[in-house]
Design an enzyme around this catalytic site. Structure first.
Site, PDB file in Angstrom:
ATOM      1  N   ILE A 138      -8.915  -5.202  -1.649  1.00 29.69           N
ATOM      2  CA  ILE A 138      -7.476  -4.952  -1.752  1.00 29.69           C
ATOM      3  C   ILE A 138      -7.029  -4.580  -3.156  1.00 29.69           C
ATOM      4  CG2 ILE A 138      -6.838  -7.346  -2.237  1.00 29.69           C
ATOM      5  CD1 ILE A 138      -4.982  -4.900   0.118  1.00 29.69           C
ATOM      6  N   TYR A 139      -7.830  -4.843  -4.188  1.00 31.88           N
ATOM      7  CA  TYR A 139      -7.405  -4.559  -5.553  1.00 31.88           C
ATOM      8  C   TYR A 139      -7.287  -3.052  -5.760  1.00 31.88           C
ATOM      9  CZ  TYR A 139      -8.648  -9.443  -6.585  1.00 31.88           C
ATOM     10  OH  TYR A 139      -8.739 -10.818  -6.588  1.00 31.88           O
ATOM     11  N   SER A 140      -6.067  -2.608  -5.985  1.00 33.69           N
ATOM     12  CA  SER A 140      -5.765  -1.169  -6.094  1.00 33.69           C
ATOM     13  C   SER A 140      -6.285  -0.412  -4.884  1.00 33.69           C
ATOM     14  CB  SER A 140      -6.337  -0.569  -7.383  1.00 33.69           C
ATOM     15  OG  SER A 140      -5.654  -1.031  -8.512  1.00 33.69           O
TER      16      SER A 140
END
Length: 333
Positions: free
Chosen positions: A66-68
């Site tokens: 989900i990070y970026s």
């Protein structure tokens, strides 16, 4: 650098883990959504942090799908291929967050897990991760379905170990029981929200992990930067734009301020960076394998690694802990 076994496993990790959420695409967003990762560093600015981390002996790197929305995994994968040998690093990522529109765009269903592990491996440019973690609890999916899918990921060789992140202790115990009952892979680590300002994990989760031999890799060890700067310091770009961070602290701001003041007083007396005091407090707990530290300035990594040499006496710790008051549960969603 110091190294520690992760829980009761044979896996050895550096006592500082580089958190890679800060590296990604500032413009990343899901279609139709306004949420952005404005405070992240793009790839050209992020790469020096991976290189320096490896030079300092850090072998543990934590990211998430989900990070970026995948950009962090891509940047992490390319950097580690360029600066390290795959067999020498411990690479961790996570699953749960919504990665695309639609009813099956996230969560911990069998469909989501088996799709997302392959997508993460493609972005990371590797055939396996060392630690595959569920980012949060999914109340919509039976835990039996989740644990069986995760076990299949391990049996397929796509992950070496499994980990979990913020949830209630009863949920973690239930997941472990389900895995044990079926002979499936169990969680070996807990990535929990734990720092001098937020210590609710000491009530049930940390004793459970200690009893079960589960290693702790706390996230937000510096409380989104609150424990890394003097009380009068100006707000950072991240603190101004980090929407999730604003949900974690504030309900007990007055008491939290007294903790920050105690850290400030000790840091001034010891002539040490504030972050080293906060990290040294965490590292006193022998159940903590490695706090997950983000770094967006060169001195952040040096400061974090320097905390390993800082020893706090019981007399110094007492005033750091004394102002604490019970907090509402934060970080589970």
């Amino acid at each position: 650098m110091e190294y520690r076994r992760l829980g009761d496993t044979g896996l050895t990790v550096s006592r500082i883990c580089l958190g890679c959420m800060s590296y990604g695409d500032p413009a990343a967003a899901l279609p139709g959504e306004a949420r952005r990762w404005e405070w992240t560093l793009p790839e050209d600015a992020a790469r020096p942090f991976y290189r320096r981390a490896i030079e300092l002996g850090i072998n543990f790197f934590d990211t998430a799908n989900i990070y970026s929305f995948g950009a962090s995994e891509e940047i992490t994968g390319r950097a580690l291929r360029d600066f390290a040998r795959r067999e020498e690093v411990v690479l961790a990522t996570k699953v749960w967050g919504v990665m695309r529109p639609g009813p099956n765009g996230g969560g911990l269903s069998r469909k989501a897990i088996l799709h997302e592990i392959d997508a993460s491996l493609k972005r990371l440019g590797t055939d396996h991760v060392d630690l595959y973690q569920i980012h949060r609890w999914d109340p919509a999916t039976p835990i039996e379905e989740t644990m069986e899918a995760l076990n299949d990921v391990v049996r397929a060789g796509k992950a070496r170990y499994l980990g979990a992140s913020s949830m209630h202790a009863w949920q973690f115990a239930k997941a472990q029981h389900v895995a044990e009952r079926h002979g499936w892979a169990r969680f070996v680590s807990m990535q929990n929200h734990y720092n001098l300002i937020y210590r609710e994990e000491e009530r049930e989760m940390i004793p459970l992990c200690r009893d079960q031999g589960v290693g702790l890799i706390p996230w937000s060890p510096l409380a989104r930067g609150l424990l890394a700067r003097a009380p009068e310091a100006a707000a950072t770009t991240r603190s101004k734009t980090d929407r999730f961070g604003r949900t974690l602290y504030g309900a007990t701001a007055e008491a939290d301020g007294r903790v920050v003041a105690a850290v400030d007083a000790l840091a001034r007396r010891r002539k040490l960076p504030h972050a080293q005091i906060a990290l040294a407090w965490l590292l006193r707990n022998d159940q903590v394998a490695a706090p997950i530290v983000g770094a967006t300035k060169p001195e952040h990594l040096e400061t974090a690694v320097g905390a390993l040499a800082v020893q706090l006496s019981d007399e110094e710790v007492a005033p750091l802990e004394a102002p604490y008051v019970p907090h509402p549960i934060a970080g589970f969603n």
